[in-house]
Motif scaffolding. Structure first.
Motif, mmCIF file in Angstrom:
data_model
loop_
_atom_site.group_PDB
_atom_site.id
_atom_site.type_symbol
_atom_site.label_atom_id
_atom_site.label_comp_id
_atom_site.label_asym_id
_atom_site.label_seq_id
_atom_site.Cartn_x
_atom_site.Cartn_y
_atom_site.Cartn_z
ATOM 1 N N UNK A 10 0.743 -1.256 -0.051
ATOM 2 C CA UNK A 10 -0.224 0.085 -0.401
ATOM 3 C C UNK A 10 0.841 1.119 0.505
ATOM 4 N N UNK A 11 0.562 2.634 -0.807
ATOM 5 C CA UNK A 11 1.387 3.878 -1.021
ATOM 6 C C UNK A 11 0.886 4.329 0.162
ATOM 7 N N UNK A 12 2.393 5.172 0.650
ATOM 8 C CA UNK A 12 1.348 6.250 1.913
ATOM 9 C C UNK A 12 0.398 6.953 1.482
ATOM 10 N N UNK A 13 0.397 7.405 -0.074
ATOM 11 C CA UNK A 13 -0.866 8.127 -0.281
ATOM 12 C C UNK A 13 -1.699 8.025 -0.188
ATOM 13 N N UNK A 14 -1.589 6.310 0.155
ATOM 14 C CA UNK A 14 -3.102 4.914 0.351
ATOM 15 C C UNK A 14 -3.902 5.756 1.597
ATOM 16 N N UNK A 15 -2.345 5.889 2.406
ATOM 17 C CA UNK A 15 -2.596 4.728 3.623
ATOM 18 C C UNK A 15 -2.665 6.627 4.427
ATOM 19 N N UNK A 16 -2.897 7.679 3.931
ATOM 20 C CA UNK A 16 -3.074 8.839 4.655
ATOM 21 C C UNK A 16 -4.295 9.050 4.381
ATOM 22 N N UNK A 17 -5.137 8.629 3.480
ATOM 23 C CA UNK A 17 -6.164 8.548 2.306
ATOM 24 C C UNK A 17 -7.256 7.782 3.559
ATOM 25 N N UNK A 18 -6.574 7.126 3.264
ATOM 26 C CA UNK A 18 -7.426 5.806 3.956
ATOM 27 C C UNK A 18 -7.837 6.708 5.962
ATOM 28 N N UNK A 91 2.239 -3.771 3.863
ATOM 29 C CA UNK A 91 3.279 -3.254 3.553
ATOM 30 C C UNK A 91 3.734 -1.881 3.080
ATOM 31 N N UNK A 92 3.648 -1.097 3.983
ATOM 32 C CA UNK A 92 3.621 0.718 3.057
ATOM 33 C C UNK A 92 5.120 1.328 2.406
ATOM 34 N N UNK A 93 4.653 0.996 1.081
ATOM 35 C CA UNK A 93 6.166 0.831 0.493
ATOM 36 C C UNK A 93 6.313 2.865 0.192
ATOM 37 N N UNK A 94 8.028 2.338 0.481
ATOM 38 C CA UNK A 94 8.249 3.589 0.894
ATOM 39 C C UNK A 94 8.940 3.844 2.242
ATOM 40 N N UNK A 95 7.824 3.879 2.774
ATOM 41 C CA UNK A 95 8.323 4.051 4.456
ATOM 42 C C UNK A 95 8.441 5.243 4.594
#
Length: 106
Positions: A10-18, A91-95
């Motif tokens: 999952x991307x950091x942007x997707x995590x932020x949106x969720x 896993x959040x890619x790019x951390x």
């Protein structure tokens, strides 16, 4: 690849949106204490990678967990370990290197 277990990413942007939509159950940050002190995603559960196996009782098997570290290497190992134990993980890619959202000091 040292394993044949495919970990969803999952991307950091997707995590932020969720997070903003209130659709995220759990974020587990596996960085060390000194790294967390520099800033973490608000609301994370902090379990350093080296303590993960001893602290499995803190992780709810019924929820999906997003694993986070500095660059996504340690969180990838943590995600593989937890998936092997029957947990639902991504896993959040790019951390945290790629995280652009809010930070909280721990």
């Amino acid at each position: 690849m040292s394993t044949n277990t495919l970990i969803e990413e999952i991307t950091p942007t997707e995590v932020s949106h969720r997070i903003n939509e209130g659709k995220l159950d759990s974020i587990i940050d596996v960085r060390e204490h000194d790294e967390i002190a520099e800033g973490a995603i608000p609301g994370i559960h902090h379990i350093p990678l080296g303590e993960l196996e001893d602290r499995l009782s803190e992780i709810d098997k019924s929820k999906e967990h997003i694993l986070v570290c500095r660059s996504s290497a340690r969180s990838g190992r943590a995600a593989e370990f937890l998936k092997g134990k029957g947990y639902k993980v991504k896993n959040m890619v790019g951390g945290m290197l790629d995280w652009e959202g809010d930070l909280e000091r721990k």
